[in-house]
Design a protein around this motif. Structure first.
Motif, mmCIF file in Angstrom:
data_model
loop_
_atom_site.group_PDB
_atom_site.id
_atom_site.type_symbol
_atom_site.label_atom_id
_atom_site.label_comp_id
_atom_site.label_asym_id
_atom_site.label_seq_id
_atom_site.Cartn_x
_atom_site.Cartn_y
_atom_site.Cartn_z
ATOM 1 N N SER A 1 0.844 -1.197 0.000
ATOM 2 C CA SER A 1 0.000 0.000 0.000
ATOM 3 C C SER A 1 0.879 1.246 0.000
ATOM 4 C CB SER A 1 -0.890 0.001 1.245
ATOM 5 O OG SER A 1 -1.598 -1.209 1.367
ATOM 6 N N ALA A 2 0.344 2.319 -0.549
ATOM 7 C CA ALA A 2 1.025 3.613 -0.521
ATOM 8 C C ALA A 2 0.102 4.621 0.145
ATOM 9 C CB ALA A 2 1.389 4.062 -1.925
ATOM 10 N N ILE A 3 0.659 5.461 1.001
ATOM 11 C CA ILE A 3 -0.124 6.481 1.699
ATOM 12 C C ILE A 3 0.532 7.829 1.440
ATOM 13 C CG2 ILE A 3 -1.071 7.246 3.897
ATOM 14 C CD1 ILE A 3 -0.713 4.419 4.959
ATOM 15 N N VAL B 1 -9.850 7.997 -0.302
ATOM 16 C CA VAL B 1 -9.502 9.412 -0.215
ATOM 17 C C VAL B 1 -10.213 9.992 1.004
ATOM 18 C CG1 VAL B 1 -9.493 11.650 -1.375
ATOM 19 C CG2 VAL B 1 -9.331 9.543 -2.727
ATOM 20 N N ILE B 2 -9.463 10.625 1.903
ATOM 21 C CA ILE B 2 -10.024 11.226 3.114
ATOM 22 C C ILE B 2 -9.609 12.695 3.162
ATOM 23 C CG2 ILE B 2 -10.066 11.211 5.642
ATOM 24 C CD1 ILE B 2 -9.450 8.228 5.539
ATOM 25 N N GLY B 3 -10.587 13.572 3.341
ATOM 26 C CA GLY B 3 -10.292 14.994 3.423
ATOM 27 C C GLY B 3 -9.623 15.353 4.744
ATOM 28 N N VAL C 1 -12.910 4.445 -3.850
ATOM 29 C CA VAL C 1 -12.825 4.365 -5.309
ATOM 30 C C VAL C 1 -12.316 2.969 -5.683
ATOM 31 C CG1 VAL C 1 -11.874 5.385 -7.407
ATOM 32 C CG2 VAL C 1 -12.259 6.830 -5.393
ATOM 33 N N PRO C 2 -13.187 2.068 -6.132
ATOM 34 C CA PRO C 2 -12.723 0.739 -6.538
ATOM 35 C C PRO C 2 -11.820 0.802 -7.770
ATOM 36 C CG PRO C 2 -15.100 0.753 -6.154
ATOM 37 C CD PRO C 2 -14.656 2.183 -6.218
ATOM 38 N N ALA C 3 -10.990 -0.186 -7.918
ATOM 39 C CA ALA C 3 -10.084 -0.248 -9.068
ATOM 40 C C ALA C 3 -10.864 -0.249 -10.384
ATOM 41 C CB ALA C 3 -9.226 -1.509 -8.977
ATOM 42 N N ILE D 1 -4.515 10.106 0.815
ATOM 43 C CA ILE D 1 -4.878 9.127 -0.209
ATOM 44 C C ILE D 1 -4.150 7.817 0.049
ATOM 45 C CG2 ILE D 1 -4.846 8.596 -2.672
ATOM 46 C CD1 ILE D 1 -5.034 11.549 -3.245
ATOM 47 N N LEU D 2 -4.923 6.736 0.105
ATOM 48 C CA LEU D 2 -4.370 5.396 0.236
ATOM 49 C C LEU D 2 -4.534 4.689 -1.104
ATOM 50 C CD1 LEU D 2 -5.461 6.229 3.200
ATOM 51 C CD2 LEU D 2 -5.266 3.803 3.692
ATOM 52 N N ASP D 3 -3.429 4.281 -1.701
ATOM 53 C CA ASP D 3 -3.444 3.490 -2.931
ATOM 54 C C ASP D 3 -3.250 2.030 -2.547
ATOM 55 O OD1 ASP D 3 -3.629 5.816 -4.480
ATOM 56 O OD2 ASP D 3 -1.455 6.042 -4.543
ATOM 57 N N LEU D 4 -4.204 1.168 -2.942
ATOM 58 C CA LEU D 4 -4.255 -0.205 -2.447
ATOM 59 C C LEU D 4 -4.367 -1.205 -3.590
ATOM 60 C CD1 LEU D 4 -6.834 0.908 0.171
ATOM 61 C CD2 LEU D 4 -4.611 -0.005 0.823
#
Length: 262
Positions: A3-5, A25-27, A51-53, A69-72
């Motif tokens: 994961s990337a944050i 995505v979290i504000g 946001v699903p892939a 933003i978490l990229d999973l």
């Protein structure tokens, strides 16, 4: 893949894309607007979206904004093995608000990130898994409220009347006079679909009908069926039916395509 944050502001101009990994995505500050394949909503501080892939999404920040933003990736440790149940979070787009305990965890996560700017990927996965686990538990609990039968014909009329507009789950819940969480649970129990999946199906059914029954250009069909651009409509149509809209129209006019519902 891990994961990337990251923390970034979003451009105030509208952009769009799709990617092969899931995203949360979290504000953190300010506001941003998202539309995920027809499901629209706003993000302010301490609220967010899923946001699903491979889902086309449009986004724009408003003024001074900052987002976590978490990229999973689908095979990230935070979504596999012991944590495989958390992949259910990404069955459909969704907007959410953090409760008080999750706000406190978010503070901790941000402190961890600032204390170790070059944090290891393993720590990213641990932080992401905890956030996803807590979020999954809360959304599942909200969905488990008491079931009541919905007036689907009334909702169908509402959707048809507003198909060219950006529809949110909140809009449908208000039409049904229910809270959003209760509406989600009742809708899935009755239809087997999430509200987003149902509205997406209605948009695509209308698109298919207009392709066959009208000479309208694809740009106008996109406007009438609630897609922000012609490319967004083409992306969704191809994913659902395996043909580009123009190819579908040509094949159907030639009588060589067998039409089946999906």
């Amino acid at each position: 893949m891990s994961s990337a944050i990251r923390q970034i502001p979003l451009d105030t101009a509208t952009h769009h894309h799709a990617h092969d990994y899931h995203q949360i995505v979290i504000g953190l500050r300010g506001q941003a607007e998202f539309e995920i394949e027809g499901l629209g909503g706003s993000i302010s501080a301490l609220s967010g979206c899923i946001v699903p892939a491979n889902h086309m999404h449009y986004y724009a920040g408003t003024g001074d904004n900052h987002q976590l933003i978490l990229d999973l990736p689908g095979q990230a440790p935070a979504l596999t093995g012991f944590h495989h149940e958390l992949a259910k979070l990404f069955e459909a787009p969704r907007f959410f608000t953090l409760d008080e305990p999750l706000k406190r965890y978010l503070d901790f996560l941000l402190l961890e990130l600032s204390a170790s700017p070059n944090h290891a990927s393993a720590q990213n996965d641990r932080l992401a898994a905890t956030l996803l686990g807590c979020l999954h538990a809360r959304l599942a609990e909200a969905d488990a409220s008491t079931y009541q039968r919905l007036d689907l014909p009334r909702l169908d009329r509402f959707i048809a009347h507003h198909l060219s507009s950006r529809l949110s789950v909140g809009d449908l819940a208000r039409e049904a006079c229910l809270s959003e969480a209760h509406f989600r649970h009742c809708f899935r129990a009755q239809t087997g679909l999430s509200p987003w999946q149902y509205v997406r199906r209605k948009r695509l059914e209308a698109t298919r009908r207009l392709l066959v029954e009208s000479p309208l250009p694809l740009s106008e069909i996109a406007d009438l069926t609630g897609y922000a651009t012609q490319s967004a409509l083409s992306h969704a149509f191809r994913a659902a039916f395996g043909h580009a809209p123009s190819q579908y129209r040509k094949l159907h006019q030639l009588g060589t395509l067998s039409v089946t519902d999906t």
